[in-house]
Design a protein around this motif. Structure first.
Motif, PDB file in Angstrom:
ATOM      1  N   ASN A   1      26.238  74.030  87.016  1.00 47.07           N
ATOM      2  CA  ASN A   1      24.995  74.437  87.669  1.00 47.07           C
ATOM      3  C   ASN A   1      24.248  73.249  88.255  1.00 47.07           C
ATOM      4  O   ASN A   1      23.705  73.331  89.363  1.00 47.07           O
ATOM      5  N   VAL A   2      24.211  72.132  87.542  1.00 50.63           N
ATOM      6  CA  VAL A   2      23.516  70.947  88.046  1.00 50.63           C
ATOM      7  C   VAL A   2      24.060  70.544  89.408  1.00 50.63           C
ATOM      8  O   VAL A   2      23.298  70.354  90.373  1.00 50.63           O
ATOM      9  N   HIS A   3      25.355  70.395  89.494  1.00 46.52           N
ATOM     10  CA  HIS A   3      25.949  69.867  90.729  1.00 46.52           C
ATOM     11  C   HIS A   3      26.236  70.960  91.757  1.00 46.52           C
ATOM     12  O   HIS A   3      26.118  70.721  92.961  1.00 46.52           O
ATOM     13  N   GLY A   4      26.568  72.155  91.288  1.00 42.26           N
ATOM     14  CA  GLY A   4      26.783  73.244  92.238  1.00 42.26           C
ATOM     15  C   GLY A   4      25.496  73.652  92.928  1.00 42.26           C
ATOM     16  O   GLY A   4      25.478  73.925  94.136  1.00 42.26           O
ATOM     17  N   SER A   5      24.393  73.686  92.191  1.00 47.12           N
ATOM     18  CA  SER A   5      23.122  74.059  92.801  1.00 47.12           C
ATOM     19  C   SER A   5      22.617  72.988  93.755  1.00 47.12           C
ATOM     20  O   SER A   5      21.940  73.294  94.740  1.00 47.12           O
ATOM     21  N   THR A   6      22.931  71.722  93.477  1.00 47.05           N
ATOM     22  CA  THR A   6      22.593  70.667  94.435  1.00 47.05           C
ATOM     23  C   THR A   6      23.265  70.928  95.772  1.00 47.05           C
ATOM     24  O   THR A   6      22.653  70.800  96.835  1.00 47.05           O
ATOM     25  N   TYR A   7      24.530  71.318  95.706  1.00 43.21           N
ATOM     26  CA  TYR A   7      25.263  71.670  96.930  1.00 43.21           C
ATOM     27  C   TYR A   7      24.617  72.875  97.612  1.00 43.21           C
ATOM     28  O   TYR A   7      24.394  72.871  98.831  1.00 43.21           O
ATOM     29  N   LEU A   8      24.295  73.900  96.835  1.00 47.53           N
ATOM     30  CA  LEU A   8      23.728  75.120  97.420  1.00 47.53           C
ATOM     31  C   LEU A   8      22.404  74.855  98.116  1.00 47.53           C
ATOM     32  O   LEU A   8      22.144  75.379  99.208  1.00 47.53           O
ATOM     33  N   THR A   9      21.531  74.063  97.497  1.00 47.67           N
ATOM     34  CA  THR A   9      20.238  73.809  98.133  1.00 47.67           C
ATOM     35  C   THR A   9      20.405  73.104  99.472  1.00 47.67           C
ATOM     36  O   THR A   9      19.609  73.306 100.394  1.00 47.67           O
ATOM     37  N   GLN A  10      21.459  72.299  99.607  1.00 43.29           N
ATOM     38  CA  GLN A  10      21.670  71.600 100.875  1.00 43.29           C
ATOM     39  C   GLN A  10      22.174  72.536 101.965  1.00 43.29           C
ATOM     40  O   GLN A  10      21.709  72.478 103.104  1.00 43.29           O
ATOM     41  N   VAL A  11      23.143  73.381 101.640  1.00 39.14           N
ATOM     42  CA  VAL A  11      23.664  74.269 102.680  1.00 39.14           C
ATOM     43  C   VAL A  11      22.707  75.408 102.978  1.00 39.14           C
ATOM     44  O   VAL A  11      22.718  75.965 104.081  1.00 39.14           O
ATOM     45  N   VAL A  12      21.849  75.732 102.006  1.00 40.76           N
ATOM     46  CA  VAL A  12      20.875  76.813 102.200  1.00 40.76           C
ATOM     47  C   VAL A  12      19.653  76.314 102.952  1.00 40.76           C
ATOM     48  O   VAL A  12      19.097  77.013 103.802  1.00 40.76           O
TER      49      VAL A  12
END
Length: 608
Positions: free
Chosen positions: A197-208
């Protein structure tokens, strides 16, 4: 919050990496035991990794799973309708190919009677589909985040509390509470979910373009896109039903959580949080049941095979060049895989551009909005239903003329009109008499004469076209459901709406504030002002795909386990939604979330 597929892939990689890691000799025995525990008790390990999903479902009202179940049931009805049209087509074509067969007249009549039954069933089906579509297009199944509503923590649901408070402390508490092989496996799963969640959500916030609380619809489509991306690359998680099966436990009634699992999670939550300051811990068993149901339902939306072509005899009459059979009349809203007999389409949803992945395709337009797609599907379904209504009459009004080898005036009068007008056709008395005459047996001679009328070839062509359109209607329905974030966008990752989430864009300043009309604009990258203070922290590199954050999450999980096993103290609870950027500590709002700048209070490690 990361989707189930991504969690399961990450857990598998993290276990393998832990097994191969050159840990300190004093940790070797504990490491080997933990790896063995995870292998022997896979369901417990996966349950731990998916604890965020369980808590989310437990704290919800269950509306999304109910909508998914309703959509699945309607999908099954649609597939059955499509299959029945194919069966009736086959019966009619077989009868017309060999009209001299004594069985052909009754075969044809039985098929037309089947069409009448189909018509009655289809009316209700399309009415229900229209109702579901209108409800889904509001996107209310994706709830607002309590932080974005300025709600106090005491009113947050546990799915959101779990991601935003005491996150590292909870992972450590899990290992502290674990005393059996089963609970040790679950503790490692919880740690796996933390790192992912820590690293996956970092990715999501960038593409979102911002966090889940600000862009809930984009976040949902993004996380589903990432889940499909991993599903395409890792066959072990392609079947959501397979994931559900791997979460089932022996020794308890099917679909229920073991008491040991419930007790372990409850103890871990109690050791982590001051429960007197939060809402009551929800029913974990219900959350687990809803998760299992959701995973099983997600596998029910398989597109059926494309329609079989008519018999060669009809192909020859229908088309001037038999070597080039008909193609599907695709539209931009179809968004389905390429039709078997022709190229697919390039839908109008966003597929990148400079900094948004490979290719230089234009940005999305409003035609990609859920509402527009639903409206197009609605009018399309009416046309299909109207033809079904007309098809139910085929065995009657025309038979008197067809049996004499003449063209049917009813056909010529009504087929040329819009299909939709079939609902309001007023039959003449002559036509009503002819329709009633269908109850009289057809002779083989009459049928043989009728089979040679050119309108019969047209009938075969129309029925084939109907089944093609039903096949496309299913594709449209699937595209609509994935566009609403209800199901994974299987087979659609090259379509622009989803492709934009598979490579990090070059917008390096975030987060963007919410869109005012997010239901209609979630398909595009946010065009709103920035929410201050902005985030300039290091993040996933521009152009990186989801595989990048997976690799980081795997190494991070192993490192965190070594620290916990070695007795190192926890220093920082990280926000698992990456709400304020990469590796940002848990925080609370000072004042309102709408303030500019937003008041950010970084919480001390012991704080909630």
């Amino acid at each position: 919050m990361i989707d189930a597929r991504t969690h399961v892939v990450a857990l598998s990689h993290q276990i393998d990496s832990l097994a191969a890691a050159p840990v300190h000799p004093r940790l070797g025995a504990a490491r080997d035991q933990l790896v063995a525990d995870c292998a022997d008790h896979r369901a417990y390990a996966r349950l731990g990794a998916l604890l965020d999903q369980v808590l989310h479902h437990a704290a919800s009202d269950g509306a999304e799973v109910d909508l998914l179940a309703e959509a699945s049931a309607m999908w099954a009805e649609g597939v059955a309708l499509y299959a029945e049209v194919g069966r009736i087509r086959g019966e009619i074509e077989s009868a017309l190919v060999d009209p001299s067969d004594p069985r052909s007249p009754s075969r044809f009549c039985d098929a037309t009677l089947s069409f009448r039954q189909l018509m009655d069933n289809a009316k209700g089906t399309f009415t229900e589909m229209d109702s579901l579509g209108k409800r889904l297009r509001k996107m209310s199944h994706i709830p607002r985040h309590p932080r974005q509503q300025d709600e106090p923590l005491s009113q947050w649901g546990w799915g959101d509390v779990f991601l935003a408070r005491r996150t590292d402390a909870l992972a450590r508490a899990a290992f502290g509470e674990a005393g059996t092989p089963e609970t040790r496996a679950m503790a490692f799963g919880i740690l796996s979910g933390y790192s992912t969640n820590v690293h996956g959500s970092t990715y999501l916030t960038q593409v979102v373009g911002g966090p889940r609380r600000s862009h809930r619809f984009r976040d949902r489509i993004a996380r589903n896109s990432v889940g499909s991306w991993f599903g395409e690359r890792y066959p072990d998680v392609r079947s959501c039903r397979g994931i559900a099966e791997s979460l089932r436990f022996t020794g308890v009634p099917d679909g229920t959580l073991p008491g040991e699992a419930i007790d372990f999670i409850t103890r871990t939550l109690g050791a982590t949080y001051d429960l007197s300051q939060l809402t009551a811990v929800p029913d974990l068993g219900r959350g687990y049941e809803r998760l299992i149901t959701q995973l099983e339902l997600l596998d029910t939306f398989a597109q059926p095979p494309t329609p079989a072509l008519p018999a060669p005899r009809f192909i020859t009459k229908m088309f001037s060049d038999p070597a080039h059979p008909p193609q599907s009349p695709t539209t931009p809203e179809t968004a389905t895989p390429a039709y078997a007999h022709g190229p697919g389409v390039v839908p109008t949803t966003f597929s990148g551009g400079p900094g948004f992945g490979a290719g230089q395709k234009r940005p999305p337009t409003a035609t990609d909005s859920t509402a527009d797609s639903e409206s197009a599907c609605g009018s399309f379904c009416l046309a299909v239903l109207a033809f079904l209504a007309f098809a139910g009459l085929l065995g009657g009004p025309c038979w008197g003329e067809w049996a004499d080898g003449r063209s049917c005036t009813f056909w010529e009068k009504h087929v040329a009109e819009n299909w939709r007008n079939a609902f309001t056709i007023d039959l003449s008395q002559e036509e009503k008499d002819a329709l009633a005459a269908q109850n009289q047996p057809l002779t083989t001679s009459n049928f043989a004469t009728a089979a040679g009328v050119p309108q019969m070839d047209e009938l075969v062509a129309q029925l084939f076209d109907l089944q093609v359109r039903l096949w496309e209607a299913l594709g449209k329905a699937s595209a609509f459901l994935s566009g609403c974030g209800l199901i994974y966008p299987e087979g659609r990752l090259e379509f622009p709406l989803y492709r934009q989430f598979l490579a990090v864009p070059n917008d390096t300043v975030q987060p963007h504030r919410p869109e005012l009309d997010d239901v209609r604009t979630f398909y595009r990258y946010p065009q709103t002002e920035l929410e201050n203070p902005v985030d300039f922290s290091a993040r996933v590199p521009v152009g990186a795909n989801p595989g990048r954050f997976l690799a980081v999450a795997v190494s991070d999980c192993v490192q965190r386990w070594e620290e916990i096993a070695d007795g190192s103290p926890g220093l920082k609870n990280l926000d698992l939604d990456a709400d304020r950027g990469v590796a940002h500590p848990c925080w609370s709002t000072v004042g309102s979330i709408d303030d500019d700048p937003v008041g950010v209070d970084i919480l001390a490690y012991p704080d909630q």
